[in-house]
Design a protein around this motif. Sequence first.
Motif, PDB file in Angstrom:
ATOM      1  N   ASP A   1       0.905  -1.137   0.140  1.00 34.07           N
ATOM      2  CA  ASP A   1       0.169  -0.015   0.082  1.00 34.07           C
ATOM      3  C   ASP A   1       0.957   1.424   0.111  1.00 34.07           C
ATOM      4  O   ASP A   1       0.222   2.347  -0.133  1.00 34.07           O
ATOM      5  N   LYS A   2       2.098   1.178   0.181  1.00 34.70           N
ATOM      6  CA  LYS A   2       3.087   2.269   0.222  1.00 34.70           C
ATOM      7  C   LYS A   2       3.138   2.667  -1.170  1.00 34.70           C
ATOM      8  O   LYS A   2       3.447   1.906  -2.085  1.00 34.70           O
ATOM      9  N   ASP A   3       3.148   4.302  -1.339  1.00 35.52           N
ATOM     10  CA  ASP A   3       3.567   4.623  -2.803  1.00 35.52           C
ATOM     11  C   ASP A   3       4.872   4.813  -3.057  1.00 35.52           C
ATOM     12  O   ASP A   3       5.840   4.383  -2.082  1.00 35.52           O
ATOM     13  N   LYS A   4       5.505   5.434  -3.985  1.00 32.56           N
ATOM     14  CA  LYS A   4       6.997   5.275  -4.323  1.00 32.56           C
ATOM     15  C   LYS A   4       7.591   6.047  -3.244  1.00 32.56           C
ATOM     16  O   LYS A   4       8.672   5.523  -2.902  1.00 32.56           O
ATOM     17  N   GLU A   5       7.347   7.324  -2.922  1.00 30.13           N
ATOM     18  CA  GLU A   5       7.990   8.151  -1.907  1.00 30.13           C
ATOM     19  C   GLU A   5       8.159   7.288  -0.552  1.00 30.13           C
ATOM     20  O   GLU A   5       9.152   7.537   0.122  1.00 30.13           O
ATOM     21  N   GLU A   6       7.139   6.751  -0.160  1.00 30.26           N
ATOM     22  CA  GLU A   6       7.005   5.955   1.102  1.00 30.26           C
ATOM     23  C   GLU A   6       7.762   4.636   1.073  1.00 30.26           C
ATOM     24  O   GLU A   6       8.671   4.219   1.760  1.00 30.26           O
ATOM     25  N   GLN A   7       7.870   4.053  -0.209  1.00 30.10           N
ATOM     26  CA  GLN A   7       8.988   3.010  -0.330  1.00 30.10           C
ATOM     27  C   GLN A   7      10.214   3.457  -0.403  1.00 30.10           C
ATOM     28  O   GLN A   7      11.266   2.882  -0.002  1.00 30.10           O
ATOM     29  N   TRP A   8      10.606   4.637  -0.809  1.00 28.69           N
ATOM     30  CA  TRP A   8      11.910   5.358  -1.080  1.00 28.69           C
ATOM     31  C   TRP A   8      12.260   5.477   0.310  1.00 28.69           C
ATOM     32  O   TRP A   8      13.554   5.369   0.898  1.00 28.69           O
ATOM     33  N   ARG A   9      11.340   6.141   1.314  1.00 29.49           N
ATOM     34  CA  ARG A   9      11.804   6.399   2.511  1.00 29.49           C
ATOM     35  C   ARG A   9      12.238   5.133   3.532  1.00 29.49           C
ATOM     36  O   ARG A   9      13.221   4.913   4.365  1.00 29.49           O
ATOM     37  N   ARG A  10      11.408   3.859   3.207  1.00 32.55           N
ATOM     38  CA  ARG A  10      11.457   2.927   3.822  1.00 32.55           C
ATOM     39  C   ARG A  10      12.850   2.151   3.476  1.00 32.55           C
ATOM     40  O   ARG A  10      13.724   1.547   4.277  1.00 32.55           O
ATOM     41  N   PHE A  11      13.210   2.322   2.020  1.00 31.88           N
ATOM     42  CA  PHE A  11      14.284   1.789   1.605  1.00 31.88           C
ATOM     43  C   PHE A  11      15.562   2.551   1.878  1.00 31.88           C
ATOM     44  O   PHE A  11      16.584   1.742   2.477  1.00 31.88           O
ATOM     45  N   MET A  12      15.542   3.780   2.296  1.00 33.81           N
ATOM     46  CA  MET A  12      16.559   4.524   2.872  1.00 33.81           C
ATOM     47  C   MET A  12      16.870   4.258   4.486  1.00 33.81           C
ATOM     48  O   MET A  12      17.942   3.844   4.781  1.00 33.81           O
ATOM     49  N   GLU A  13      15.789   4.059   4.935  1.00 29.76           N
ATOM     50  CA  GLU A  13      15.841   3.592   6.647  1.00 29.76           C
ATOM     51  C   GLU A  13      16.586   2.297   6.583  1.00 29.76           C
ATOM     52  O   GLU A  13      17.181   2.185   7.417  1.00 29.76           O
ATOM     53  N   HIS A  14      15.906   1.418   5.746  1.00 28.75           N
ATOM     54  CA  HIS A  14      16.814   0.166   5.781  1.00 28.75           C
ATOM     55  C   HIS A  14      18.273   0.074   5.567  1.00 28.75           C
ATOM     56  O   HIS A  14      19.181  -0.403   6.224  1.00 28.75           O
ATOM     57  N   MET A  15      18.463   0.863   4.739  1.00 25.29           N
ATOM     58  CA  MET A  15      19.927   1.107   4.046  1.00 25.29           C
ATOM     59  C   MET A  15      20.883   1.580   5.204  1.00 25.29           C
ATOM     60  O   MET A  15      21.930   0.996   5.678  1.00 25.29           O
ATOM     61  N   GLU A  16      20.385   2.814   6.072  1.00 21.96           N
ATOM     62  CA  GLU A  16      20.969   3.227   6.924  1.00 21.96           C
ATOM     63  C   GLU A  16      21.042   2.251   8.198  1.00 21.96           C
ATOM     64  O   GLU A  16      22.149   2.098   8.841  1.00 21.96           O
ATOM     65  N   ASN A  17      20.212   1.531   8.581  1.00 26.34           N
ATOM     66  CA  ASN A  17      19.860   0.749   9.693  1.00 26.34           C
ATOM     67  C   ASN A  17      20.960  -0.396   9.648  1.00 26.34           C
ATOM     68  O   ASN A  17      21.431  -0.972  10.659  1.00 26.34           O
ATOM     69  N   LYS A  18      21.056  -0.879   8.313  1.00 23.27           N
ATOM     70  CA  LYS A  18      21.643  -2.179   8.133  1.00 23.27           C
ATOM     71  C   LYS A  18      23.005  -1.933   7.667  1.00 23.27           C
ATOM     72  O   LYS A  18      23.864  -2.847   8.083  1.00 23.27           O
ATOM     73  N   TYR A  19      23.094  -1.204   6.476  1.00 23.31           N
ATOM     74  CA  TYR A  19      24.189  -1.250   5.768  1.00 23.31           C
ATOM     75  C   TYR A  19      25.279  -0.047   5.885  1.00 23.31           C
ATOM     76  O   TYR A  19      26.403  -0.286   5.394  1.00 23.31           O
ATOM     77  N   SER A  20      24.891   0.999   6.549  1.00 21.81           N
ATOM     78  CA  SER A  20      25.679   2.073   6.658  1.00 21.81           C
ATOM     79  C   SER A  20      26.792   1.709   7.619  1.00 21.81           C
ATOM     80  O   SER A  20      26.846   0.719   8.045  1.00 21.81           O
ATOM     81  N   ILE A  21      27.717   2.698   7.670  1.00 24.94           N
ATOM     82  CA  ILE A  21      28.907   2.436   8.839  1.00 24.94           C
ATOM     83  C   ILE A  21      28.211   2.187  10.232  1.00 24.94           C
ATOM     84  O   ILE A  21      28.840   1.960  11.145  1.00 24.94           O
ATOM     85  N   HIS A  22      27.138   3.046  10.441  1.00 28.95           N
ATOM     86  CA  HIS A  22      26.538   2.896  11.805  1.00 28.95           C
ATOM     87  C   HIS A  22      25.567   1.637  11.664  1.00 28.95           C
ATOM     88  O   HIS A  22      25.142   1.405  12.909  1.00 28.95           O
ATOM     89  N   GLY A  23      25.314   0.703  10.805  1.00 26.12           N
ATOM     90  CA  GLY A  23      24.397  -0.232  10.814  1.00 26.12           C
ATOM     91  C   GLY A  23      24.930  -1.575  11.553  1.00 26.12           C
ATOM     92  O   GLY A  23      25.999  -1.641  11.933  1.00 26.12           O
ATOM     93  N   TYR A  24      23.929  -2.546  11.414  1.00 27.81           N
ATOM     94  CA  TYR A  24      24.253  -3.515  12.409  1.00 27.81           C
ATOM     95  C   TYR A  24      24.782  -4.926  11.725  1.00 27.81           C
ATOM     96  O   TYR A  24      25.123  -5.825  12.255  1.00 27.81           O
ATOM     97  N   ILE A  25      25.049  -4.682  10.395  1.00 30.61           N
ATOM     98  CA  ILE A  25      25.671  -5.849   9.681  1.00 30.61           C
ATOM     99  C   ILE A  25      27.056  -6.381  10.094  1.00 30.61           C
ATOM    100  O   ILE A  25      27.736  -5.263  10.166  1.00 30.61           O
ATOM    101  N   THR A  26      27.464  -7.348  10.205  1.00 31.57           N
ATOM    102  CA  THR A  26      28.638  -7.710  10.503  1.00 31.57           C
ATOM    103  C   THR A  26      29.108  -9.040   9.666  1.00 31.57           C
ATOM    104  O   THR A  26      28.295  -9.814   9.415  1.00 31.57           O
ATOM    105  N   LEU A  27      30.474  -8.828   9.319  1.00 31.84           N
ATOM    106  CA  LEU A  27      30.889  -9.875   8.357  1.00 31.84           C
ATOM    107  C   LEU A  27      31.743 -10.762   9.414  1.00 31.84           C
ATOM    108  O   LEU A  27      32.491 -10.223  10.209  1.00 31.84           O
TER     109      LEU A  27
END
Length: 222
Positions: free
Chosen positions: A148-174
């Motif tokens: 039900d999210k439109d494109k801008e809402e999907q973009w914000r969700r996309f960016m939030e996920h990128m920041e939370n998981k993959y950024s230098i502050h994100g939780y992903i660990t190798l």
Amino acid sequence: MIDAQVSLDLMNFIETNILPQYASFGSSHGLAHVQRVIARSLQLAKKIGVDVNMAYAIAAYHDIGMSGPRAIHHITSGKILAADQRLRKWFSAEQMKTMREAVEDHRASLSHAPRNIYGKIVAEADRDLDPEVVFRRTIQFGFENYPDKDKEEQWRRFMEHMENKYSIHGYITLWIPNSPNEKHLKEIRSLISNPTELRKVFERMYQEECQKNTDITSKSGK
């Protein structure tokens, strides 16, 4: 894709009884994803020198719990593996315990290191950090779970996920040093730090996924 050292009997069992279940999990966690995780798990297992049959089975079962709640799918997957008595044909009770722990420990958001080397292997293999794959799977997940999210809402969700998981502050660990994921993660973080370029990637993939969904709907309506 499958290393020659993997038992043909085990391979036939997995491909006949387990992998087909992934067809119902959507594009982000479907058959193509589990096949990539299997391939990378076998590459890592061979490089490290551990049991390829165990690595293969763990990878095959790692997301099988997606049939239930996603938040606990790693725990559910471990339970499904441990309860599958058919695997006793190839693995001992101790091996089954190790495999269950590995499956339970594969999530990127895990707060502790995987308990064994097989957990580190499948966790690393599950981190499909090719930027093209990461970005597309995130968009696909948005379509599948937030239609039900439109494109801008999907973009914000996309960016939030990128920041939370993959950024230098994100939780992903190798967990495997000098893996290809290290290079890919740097590429992802470089794009995250440049929202203008990342938006261009999002726009391209968003339109491609919209078209793909339109085509599927059209075909199903015929």
